[in-house]
Design an enzyme around this catalytic site. Structure first.
Site, PDB file in Angstrom:
ATOM      1  N   HIS A  11     -18.673  12.561  -8.594  1.00  0.00           N
ATOM      2  CA  HIS A  11     -18.362  12.205  -7.727  1.00  0.00           C
ATOM      3  C   HIS A  11     -17.797  11.748  -6.705  1.00  0.00           C
ATOM      4  O   HIS A  11     -17.200  11.950  -5.793  1.00  0.00           O
ATOM      5  CB  HIS A  11     -20.057  12.734  -6.954  1.00  0.00           C
ATOM      6  CG  HIS A  11     -20.976  10.625  -6.804  1.00  0.00           C
ATOM      7  ND1 HIS A  11     -21.224  10.413  -7.582  1.00  0.00           N
ATOM      8  CD2 HIS A  11     -19.988   9.837  -6.098  1.00  0.00           C
ATOM      9  CE1 HIS A  11     -21.964   8.955  -7.503  1.00  0.00           C
ATOM     10  NE2 HIS A  11     -21.072   8.743  -5.784  1.00  0.00           N
ATOM     11  N   ASP A  34     -23.763  12.785 -13.611  1.00  0.00           N
ATOM     12  CA  ASP A  34     -22.414  12.745 -12.780  1.00  0.00           C
ATOM     13  C   ASP A  34     -21.840  11.589 -13.612  1.00  0.00           C
ATOM     14  O   ASP A  34     -21.562  10.110 -13.510  1.00  0.00           O
ATOM     15  CB  ASP A  34     -23.115  12.271 -11.457  1.00  0.00           C
ATOM     16  CG  ASP A  34     -22.061  11.465 -10.530  1.00  0.00           C
ATOM     17  OD1 ASP A  34     -21.205  11.689 -10.883  1.00  0.00           O
ATOM     18  OD2 ASP A  34     -22.880  10.932  -9.423  1.00  0.00           O
ATOM     19  N   SER A  69     -21.628   2.998  -6.582  1.00  0.00           N
ATOM     20  CA  SER A  69     -21.387   4.979  -7.846  1.00  0.00           C
ATOM     21  C   SER A  69     -20.176   4.750  -9.194  1.00  0.00           C
ATOM     22  O   SER A  69     -19.712   4.198  -8.232  1.00  0.00           O
ATOM     23  CB  SER A  69     -21.079   5.555  -7.051  1.00  0.00           C
ATOM     24  OG  SER A  69     -22.000   5.938  -5.952  1.00  0.00           O
TER      25      SER A  69
END
Length: 714
Positions: A86, A222, A648
């Site tokens: 992402h 991810d 992230s």
């Protein structure tokens, strides 16, 4: 019995901070002073020097800020970068077409010459930091207004930046901490030639979509891979075919032995923003005014986008990244509302502030701190409705291209119109290039509808003094038709019309352009600083700074670390399960398996579909050296590290500093974590590095990438 209770209470107040070790996002330069002994007890085997060193290679040399908003790590000597899918999403979408859809189908470069260069992507290496609190605070005094204080501080910051930028080689950032009570400078080196190396299909990298976002159990792959390039001497350079992969100063070894409950886990990254020092009434304002407006505006934008994205794959690629960003914050803000309400966070903060107020009004403290709480509370009562308005307006500006773009271009055109012929020849090429770049990847019907719908919401729900033009639009019986007419009349509705204006500039035409007038009105309102709030804002800023200073001095607050603000931090904790969950097939609810991925599979569902060959691999159950001790393929796992947005892509490391996973999410039960840390509920959701490597090696047959890594398999 009473004596025993008193002893227990006294013991609680003298316990080492290691009991609360998983709370906090710490400066690397403070590890030895504050946390190193606690970390050693939990399993750390590195010295502080091996984590952060100015003169020698250390872990910090392998951690980069990715694209300005995420974290990534260097995992090979040739500059290979690992981050979340992402985090690379917008770049992958940019490099995709309907014919070669890397976002949908995945992509793996088999050699360096196959790696793909996006238009703009950078990574930032951290070089060093230092404390300049005493120097900066010596330039201010209590007689200054907040604006005078800010001006004096900024003047000194400019000097510090100039002294430490290495003649322009480095970027220097001086940041405020503890609400302006401390200051540190950070030196960075930026590399702008960063290329896509590999990504799994979106159905793997974003498996679970919005439904699973912020949820556990998770089954998401991810991750994505990039590479940093420099010139022949390893220095930052603009893209060139002659650039070479960066010879990394340090790269992370990769450990494939897996994790178990209570294993030490350390995360280094660039957490974006926390508000652990936020006053009670600030929390209340967010829960009741700001966040509900954000949620409603975001959901409206998502609904409009999704309608067009589902109809056309090319439109889907145009808006995939923007939609994902809006959706993420939509769920985040709703989760914050729910969690902060459920846990009574504002009430908890009020109790702390009541204790502070008693301390503040003791004779020795009253002159400095006596009116701090009342001043802060007064400011929030004055700005509740403004906060609601600002978030409706922000939702409009974030989602509508034509709410912002006409103003951005138009301000340049105003300068162009008022210039002489010679100046226009100088400005023209720059404006032309800006216009060409601005009018790419958009779908006009979607943009018209999103602007109309957001204007309806903003004008009807803001409950605040609106710009005159917005009131005029709101009075129209058919706002959709009115917006359509604006687009028909405006030169900003197409690249060709704006470009033609450069050939035939007309000041009156620009001043009366309907989209330019609208965009100008919206952005002027957004930047508005109401006169009536000037003094309350000044007093609030001063009081908030004093609140934090007083909470630290009085030791009423147990917080020992500054709020996150996109500077490099370390958090530490352990692998830690949540209570058993029937939805998770794993033996312990601290990890998930490939079987769980298959159990969620829904053919042709945009969130839970899978490539067909994933099912074939599951049937074979050939996980090779990436299988766990039960012969399963672990997918995601939980730790109790303290992270937030910006983390992230952060590497999850074991006690030896070896890569065991990468962080990508948190659990919705602890959504209040940006404001108040919950040691029982807080969890970080991580991709197991074994799942990453299995997807690269076995599933995607990209052995060339795995061969670059330093793999530890004891």
């Amino acid at each position: 019995m009473k004596r025993l209770n008193y002893l227990l209470i006294a013991l609680l107040f003298t316990l080492p901070t290691s009991l609360f070790a998983n709370e906090g996002m710490w400066f690397l330069m403070h590890i030895e002073r504050l946390n190193h002994r606690d970390m050693q007890k939990m399993g750390l085997q590195l010295t502080p020097e091996e984590i952060y060193s100015i003169n020698n290679q250390s872990l910090k040399d392998a951690i980069v800020q990715f694209g300005g908003g995420c974290t990534a790590s260097i995992i090979s000597s040739n500059g290979l970068v690992l981050t979340n899918h992402h985090c690379g999403y917008n770049v992958i979408a940019e490099l995709s077409t309907a014919e070669q859809n890397h976002l949908k189908n995945g992509f793996w470069a088999q050699s360096l010459d196959q790696e793909l260069k996006p238009q703009s992507l950078s990574v930032r290496f951290f070089v060093r930091m230092d404390d300049v609190s005493e120097r900066i605070l010596s330039k201010v005094n209590d007689a200054m207004t907040e604006k005078e204080r800010e001006a004096a501080i900024n003047k000194e910051i400019a000097k510090i930046q100039g002294e430490n930028n290495g003649g322009g080689k480095y970027t220097v950032s001086v940041r405020s901490f503890y609400q302006g009570n401390e200051y540190y400078y950070f030196v960075y080196e930026d590399y702008t030639d960063v290329r896509l190396v590999g990504t799994p299909p979106e159905s793997i990298g974003k498996y679970g979509g919005d439904t699973d976002n912020w949820e556990w159990p998770r089954h998401t792959g991810d991750f994505s891979l990039f590479r940093v390039y420099g010139d022949a001497n390893g220095q930052p350079a603009q893209y060139s075919p002659s650039n070479v992969p960066l010879k990394a100063k340090y790269h992370l070894p990769v450990n494939i032995n897996g994790v178990k409950e209570n294993d030490f886990a350390m995360i280094l990254g660039y957490p974006g923003r926390t508000n652990r020092w936020m006053p009670a009434e600030g929390i209340e304002q967010n829960v009741k005014y700001a966040y509900p407006a954000w949620v409603e505006g975001s959901k409206l934008s998502m609904d409009v986008m999704k309608k067009y994205m589902d109809e056309d794959e090319s439109v889907n690629l145009m808006y995939a990244s923007q939609y994902a960003g809006i959706a993420n914050y939509w769920k985040n803000r709703q989760g914050m509302i729910d969690a902060l309400t459920k846990h009574g966070t504002a009430a908890t903060k009020r109790k702390i502030e009541e204790k502070f107020n008693k301390w503040a009004n003791k004779s020795k403290n009253k002159a400095t701190y006596g009116d701090v709480i009342s001043t802060i509370n007064n400011y929030y009562s004055l700005t509740n409705e403004k906060a609601q308005h600002d978030n409706y307006l922000l939702a409009l500006l974030r989602s509508s291209m034509f709410a912002v773009l006409p103003y951005r271009i138009g301000s340049g055109l105003e300068n162009y119109v008022s210039s002489n012929e010679a100046k226009r020849k100088e400005l023209g090429p720059r404006l032309s290039a800006f216009i060409n770049n601005a009018y790419t990847d958009y779908h006009l019907p979607l943009e018209k509808e999103i602007l109309a719908e957001q204007l309806k919401l903003y004008s009807s729900k803001s409950n605040y003094e609106l710009p005159e033009l917005i009131n005029e639009i709101a009075s129209k019986e058919d706002i959709n038709a009115y917006v359509e007419a604006m687009f028909n009349l405006s030169m900003f509705s197409s690249k060709e019309r704006v470009a033609a204006f450069l050939d035939y500039p007309d000041a009156d035409l620009l001043a009366n352009d309907p989209l330019y007038k609208l965009s100008s009105a919206l952005l002027t309102k957004y930047r508005e600083e109401p006169e009536a709030l000037q003094q309350p804002l000044n007093d609030y800023q001063r009081s908030f700074r004093l609140l934090v200073k007083g909470l630290r001095a009085s030791e009423i607050s147990r917080i020992e670390y500054p709020d996150a603000n996109s500077t490099l931090r370390l958090s530490y904790g352990k692998v830690r399960a949540l209570p058993k969950d029937a939805r998770n097939d794993a033996a312990i609810n601290n990890y998930t398996t490939f079987k769980g991925v298959i159990n969620k599979y829904k053919p042709n569902d945009h969130e839970f579909d899978l490539p067909k060959d994933m099912l074939e691999f599951f049937e074979k159950k050939d996980y090779g050296r990436y299988a766990n001790e039960k012969g399963q393929l672990s997918v995601n796992f939980l730790t109790d590290n303290d992270i937030t947005g910006g983390n992230s892509g952060s590497p999850v490391l074991n006690g030896k500093g070896e890569l065991i996973g990468l962080a990508f999410d948190g659990n919705i039960e602890a959504m209040a974590g940006d404001v108040i840390f919950d040691k029982d509920l807080q969890r970080t959701i991580n991709v197991d590095i074994r799942y990453v490597l299995w997807l690269i090696d076995n599933y995607s047959d990209a052995r060339n990438i795995v061969d670059e890594l330093t793999i530890v398999a004891e």
